[in-house]
Write a protein that holds these residues in place. Structure first.
Motif: not given
Length: 511
Positions: A356-358, A360, A391-393, A365, A354, A362-363
């Protein structure tokens, strides 16, 4: 001389005829002698002889007639029982006849004195039609489909040809015997017979190179009979030979030595339908126990050959791959199967990565590291996904247990990983501009920016379990710069939280 027969008892009788050829009323004397001594007596008898009345034939026109014409003949009137003698032995009756035959005509009739009278002969002569010369603009023997123009000589009127055409010329396109008649002169004119013949060449023969019922994909060569020129096939191809790859009817035309076009009969080229050889089992075959699988080709064919060059109706497969088979049918044509996919599948262990790309905020991948038939992601709180790489926020900072379950033919496998979610960006607070956090060392960092008011800035350090380990307030007005030292904190990942009275931001900080 008259001869008399004596009456009974008379010895003789005689008559004296003073006129040898009586043609009118005549007096005759007869003497009669009787018995012995002889006695004699003489008497006179008056005899009247009637001569036939004269009869003649009067023609109503010329005694020379043209073919198809007739002459009207009329016998003298005043007679009865008219009987005509016609040429060739025929008879006719009546005072008037129409003479159509060439030859001698006489008539006999009964006069008023009851004597039959015969006329002198009247001779009917044949009138001759004038010969008409005919010229042709080409040979009188020509190829089928061609014609010849026949033209009669000038000088006549109303030309009529034997085929019904009218006019001085006629175009002839069929075999036959032709002549022309016309009006003019005594009896018009007529031509000699003109014989027109059609040269119908024998059909060309076409020989195929093999069976005209061919297998799909094969080429059939059709060869026309030799000895001709200008070969043209029904599909407009030129040449003595034709290579055929499509079903249909094919014929060829060519010029023979007489210059005529000969045409062959149609040759029907057919192609046997394409067929498929079945394989059992078929489709996609997943093998989980690593045991070989046997592929069996459909029965009823011969010369089976598999895609790996193996021969025979069956194939034992022990490795993954794409397999097919070809075979021949009873007609000698080759067919092929649809491919069979064999997969030897290992029991897979679920795993994932995983990032994190923020976007939006806290998102995260997620990516599965194993290929499976089905995926089930559980992000907690009833939130799931069946995508391979979703992907999940998440709602806020924290550590979240995420479970991935993968399923394939051989079963299911799951893995759970704690996913750390920390806000990694610095946004401007409502009371501060250009807020920057720079790590100076493993246990200190510098916070700088510009305060828009005398609002205090609260600085907090929180561990990943959510426990606040450090907190301080910074009072600034205008530009500021503050160093925070945390020498007592253990190494690890921490959350740096900055907030004023109206808003807050967080950032990941690693000691």
């Amino acid at each position: 001389m008259y001869s008399w027969t004596p009456a009974t008892g008379l010895s003789s009788a005689s008559i004296a005829n003073p006129t040898a050829n009586p043609t009118s009323t005549t007096v005759y004397t007869v003497s009669v002698h009787r018995g012995t001594p002889a006695c004699s007596a003489t008497s006179q008898v008056t005899v009247t002889v009637n001569n036939p009345l004269p009869i003649s034939i009067s023609p109503a026109g010329p005694l020379t007639i043209c073919p198809g014409e007739s002459a009207a003949l009329t016998a003298s009137s005043g007679f009865t029982n008219y009987s005509w003698s016609l040429p060739g032995g025929g008879n006719a009756s009546g005072a008037n006849i129409s003479a159509t035959l060439i030859g001698s005509y006489t008539v006999t009739a009964l006069g008023t004195n009851n004597c039959p009278a015969t006329s002198s002969a009247v001779q009917i002569q044949a009138g001759n039609s004038a010969p008409i010369a005919v010229t042709a603009d080409g040979p009188l023997s020509f190829c089928n489909g061609q014609d010849v123009l026949l033209t009669a000589q000038a000088g006549f009127n109303n030309y009529t040809w034997s085929n019904g055409a009218v006019g001085q010329s006629a175009t002839i396109s069929e075999a036959g015997t032709y002549f022309v008649t016309a009006e003019g002169g005594a009896c018009g004119g007529i031509s000699d017979n003109i014989v027109v013949s059609i040269n119908n060449p024998a059909p060309l023969t076409v020989s195929p190179s093999g069976n005209v019922s061919a297998c799909a994909g094969e080429t059939v060569t059709l060869s026309a009979q030799a000895g001709f020129t200008n070969y043209t096939w029904s599909n407009n191809q030129i040449g003595q030979d034709l290579e055929v790859q499509n079903a249909g009817f094919y014929s060829v035309s060519a010029t023979n030595t007489d210059g005529c076009i000969a045409t062959s009969a149609n040759v029907n080229v057919t192609y046997l339908p394409v067929f498929t050889v079945g394989i059992t089992p078929n489709g996609v075959i997943d093998i989980c126990d690593d045991l070989p699988v046997t592929l069996t080709a459909q029965a009823g064919f011969s010369n089976y050959e598999w895609s790996n060059s193996s021969q025979g109706a069956t194939l034992v497969v022990s490795s993954s791959g794409l397999y097919s088979v070809s075979a021949d049918n009873a007609q000698g044509c080759s067919g092929a199967s649809n491919p069979v996919i064999v997969n030897f599948i290992d029991n897979q262990s679920a795993s994932f990565t995983y990032e994190q790309n923020d976007i939006p905020i806290y998102n995260v991948q997620f990516t599965s590291t194993e290929v499976a038939d089905e995926y089930l992601w559980d992000f907690g709180q009833g939130n799931t996904s069946t995508e391979e790489s979703p992907s999940y926020a998440f709602p806020f900072d924290g550590v979240y247990p995420v479970t991935l379950t993968i399923t394939n033919t051989c079963g299911s496998n799951s893995v759970t990983i704690n996913v750390e979610v920390i806000k990694t960006s610095i946004n401007d607070l409502s009371s501060f501009d250009n807020l920057i956090v720079n790590q100076l060392s493993s246990n200190s960092f510098l916070i700088s920016g510009n305060a828009n008011s005398n609002e205090s800035l609260e600085i907090s350090i929180i561990n990943i379990s959510g426990q606040e380990l450090y907190s301080t307030k910074l009072n600034a007005n205008g530009k500021f710069s503050e160093v925070v030292n945390l020498p007592s904190l253990a190494q690890g990942v921490y959350i740096l939280r900055l907030n004023d009275s109206k808003s807050s931001v967080v950032r990941k900080w690693v000691r």
